[in-house]
Design an enzyme around this catalytic site. Structure first.
Site, short mmCIF file in Angstrom:
data_model
loop_
_atom_site.label_atom_id
_atom_site.label_comp_id
_atom_site.label_asym_id
_atom_site.label_seq_id
_atom_site.Cartn_x
_atom_site.Cartn_y
_atom_site.Cartn_z
N ASN A 135 0.53 -3.05 5.11
CA ASN A 135 -0.20 -1.79 5.29
C ASN A 135 -1.38 -1.64 4.32
O ASN A 135 -2.34 -0.95 4.65
CB ASN A 135 0.80 -0.64 5.12
N TYR B 151 -14.68 -4.57 7.45
CA TYR B 151 -13.43 -3.90 7.85
C TYR B 151 -13.12 -4.20 9.32
O TYR B 151 -11.98 -4.56 9.66
CB TYR B 151 -13.60 -2.39 7.61
N ALA C 109 -12.02 -7.81 9.62
CA ALA C 109 -10.66 -8.01 9.07
C ALA C 109 -9.61 -7.47 10.04
O ALA C 109 -8.58 -8.10 10.27
CB ALA C 109 -10.53 -7.33 7.71
N LYS C 110 -9.88 -6.32 10.62
CA LYS C 110 -8.89 -5.71 11.51
C LYS C 110 -8.81 -6.46 12.85
O LYS C 110 -7.73 -6.58 13.43
CB LYS C 110 -9.20 -4.23 11.73
N SER D 61 -6.19 -1.48 13.17
CA SER D 61 -7.02 -0.27 13.30
C SER D 61 -7.71 -0.32 14.66
O SER D 61 -7.91 -1.40 15.24
CB SER D 61 -8.07 -0.25 12.19
N GLY E 202 0.83 -1.21 0.00
CA GLY E 202 0.00 0.00 0.00
C GLY E 202 0.86 1.25 0.00
O GLY E 202 0.47 2.30 0.52
N ALA E 203 2.04 1.14 -0.63
CA ALA E 203 3.04 2.21 -0.54
C ALA E 203 2.64 3.46 -1.32
O ALA E 203 3.23 4.52 -1.12
CB ALA E 203 4.39 1.69 -1.05
N1 LIG Z 1 -6.63 6.36 7.34
C1 LIG Z 1 -7.09 5.94 8.51
O1 LIG Z 1 -7.78 6.64 9.25
C2 LIG Z 1 -6.74 4.55 8.98
C3 LIG Z 1 -7.08 4.20 10.29
C4 LIG Z 1 -6.78 2.93 10.76
C5 LIG Z 1 -6.15 2.03 9.92
N2 LIG Z 1 -5.84 2.39 8.65
C6 LIG Z 1 -5.19 1.39 7.81
O2 LIG Z 1 -3.99 1.92 7.29
C7 LIG Z 1 -3.68 1.27 6.05
C8 LIG Z 1 -3.37 2.32 4.99
O3 LIG Z 1 -4.53 3.11 4.78
P1 LIG Z 1 -4.51 4.58 4.17
O4 LIG Z 1 -5.34 5.40 5.05
O5 LIG Z 1 -3.13 4.97 3.84
O6 LIG Z 1 -5.36 4.33 2.85
P2 LIG Z 1 -5.08 4.69 1.33
O7 LIG Z 1 -6.35 4.39 0.63
O8 LIG Z 1 -4.45 6.03 1.21
O9 LIG Z 1 -3.96 3.60 0.93
C9 LIG Z 1 -4.25 2.24 0.76
C10 LIG Z 1 -3.34 1.70 -0.33
O10 LIG Z 1 -3.57 0.29 -0.46
C11 LIG Z 1 -3.55 -0.02 -1.84
N3 LIG Z 1 -4.32 -1.23 -2.12
C12 LIG Z 1 -5.65 -1.41 -1.93
N4 LIG Z 1 -6.00 -2.62 -2.38
C13 LIG Z 1 -4.88 -3.22 -2.87
C14 LIG Z 1 -4.62 -4.46 -3.49
N5 LIG Z 1 -5.60 -5.35 -3.73
N6 LIG Z 1 -3.35 -4.75 -3.86
C15 LIG Z 1 -2.36 -3.84 -3.67
N7 LIG Z 1 -2.55 -2.64 -3.10
C16 LIG Z 1 -3.80 -2.33 -2.70
C17 LIG Z 1 -4.20 1.19 -2.51
O11 LIG Z 1 -3.89 1.26 -3.90
C18 LIG Z 1 -3.63 2.34 -1.70
O12 LIG Z 1 -2.44 2.86 -2.27
C19 LIG Z 1 -4.89 0.40 5.74
O13 LIG Z 1 -4.64 -0.95 6.14
C20 LIG Z 1 -5.99 0.99 6.59
O14 LIG Z 1 -6.99 0.06 6.90
C21 LIG Z 1 -6.11 3.63 8.15
#
Ligand SMILES: NC(=O)c1ccc[n+]([C@@H]2O[C@H](COP(=O)([O-])OP(=O)(O)OC[C@H]3O[C@@H](n4cnc5c(N)ncnc54)[C@H](O)[C@@H]3O)[C@@H](O)[C@H]2O)c1
Length: 257
Positions: free
Chosen positions: A94, A159, A162-163, A146, A20-21
């Site tokens: 991530n 979600y 999963a978490k 999360s 998820g970089a």
């Molecule tokens: N943003 C928040 O408030 C928050 C809170 C708690 C946890 N998280 C967790 O943090 C992590 C990152 O989230 P974020 O907020 O940066 O979201 P984001 O949407 O900015 O980034 C997620 C990334 O994952 C990639 N991705 C999704 N499905 C994919 C797949 N099938 N194969 C490869 N890549 C894939 C996407 O292309 C994207 O670049 C996630 O696991 C999310 O659940 C986020």
């Protein structure tokens, strides 16, 4: 005093995979690990975003355009990382997706997709990375969970499940492999300002809820999550294993939202 994580040497000679970089948190985590000396294997399905993210790291990063729901492709990834970067020391699971819908509106396919990306992919990737880490005597896995893995939120059933699952996966990996040099910990962010959550911050019930219920009355910036991730990737956390560190401004303690 400068902690080892703050020095540019804490992760020197380490190669870190960040999935998820191309996303908000993934970019901040990549930046933080690179600042501590790591070379990076950046993984995402978003090829353009990946190229954009990699541009700032020059020769210190390689990109891997992978859809993590493709088990065979995901399983092959650790081998490809070792071929291109020489080793694989750190895995940050991530990548994630989140669908907002009532249980009555969520289709089984949508449910499965969320679990595939958020839970099964970390399992497949960890399973493929662990044998090489054991062989080299040491490896650290950090799963991005999360607050929703502990607190139930309406309209986010897949979600939350999963978490919650990844928090338990973190513990089971530790139980099976800690004695063989594997660390597996998780970070449980509260709400972080990224593309995933951007709709929250304009207005609406989530913004109001955070401002009313979150002990610190605010959400986090990605850099505030990336520091604790780097801690769990580095040597200062060597007696931390199987745990989930909630980085949520105290929200999980309040148990209200
Ligand atoms: N943003 C928040 O408030 C928050 C809170 C708690 C946890 N998280 C967790 O943090 C992590 C990152 O989230 P974020 O907020 O940066 O979201 P984001 O949407 O900015 O980034 C997620 C990334 O994952 C990639 N991705 C999704 N499905 C994919 C797949 N099938 N194969 C490869 N890549 C894939 C996407 O292309 C994207 O670049 C996630 O696991 C999310 O659940 C986020």
């Amino acid at each position: 005093m400068t902690s080892p994580q703050e020095s540019p040497d804490a992760l020197r000679d380490k190669v870190a995979v960040v999935t998820g970089a191309a996303g908000g948190l993934g970019r901040a985590i990549s930046r933080r690990l690179h600042a501590a000396g790591a070379r990076l294997a950046l993984v995402d399905r978003d090829e353009a975003g990946l190229a954009d993210a990699a541009a700032e790291f020059g020769d210190d990063a390689a990109t891997f355009a992978v859809d993590l729901t493709d088990d065979a492709r995901t399983e092959a990834l650790p081998g490809e990382v070792r071929d291109r970067l020489g080793t694989l020391d750190i895995l940050v699971n991530n990548a994630g997706v989140r669908q907002i819908a009532s249980i009555l509106d969520l289709t089984p396919d949508e449910w499965r997709h969320t679990l595939d990306v958020d839970l099964t992919a970390p399992f497949v990737l960890s399973r493929a990375a662990i044998p090489g880490m054991i062989e080299q005597g040491r490896g650290k896995i950090v799963n991005i969970a999360s607050i929703t893995g502990e607190l139930a939120f309406a309209d986010r059933s897949a979600y939350c499940v999963a978490k919650a699952g990844i928090i338990m996966l973190t513990k089971t990996i530790t139980l099976e492999f800690a004695a063989r040099g594997i660390w597996c910990n998780a970070i449980g962010p509260g709400v972080v300002e990224t593309p995933m959550t951007s709709e929250y911050f304009r207005s609406g019930p989530m913004r109001e809820s955070i401002e009313r219920n979150a002990p610190m009355k605010r959400w986090a910036q990605p850099e505030e999550i990336a520091g604790p991730v780097a801690f769990l990737c580095g040597p200062e956390s060597d007696y931390v294993n199987g745990t989930t560190l909630f980085v949520d401004g105290g929200w999980n303690s309040a148990k209200t939202y």
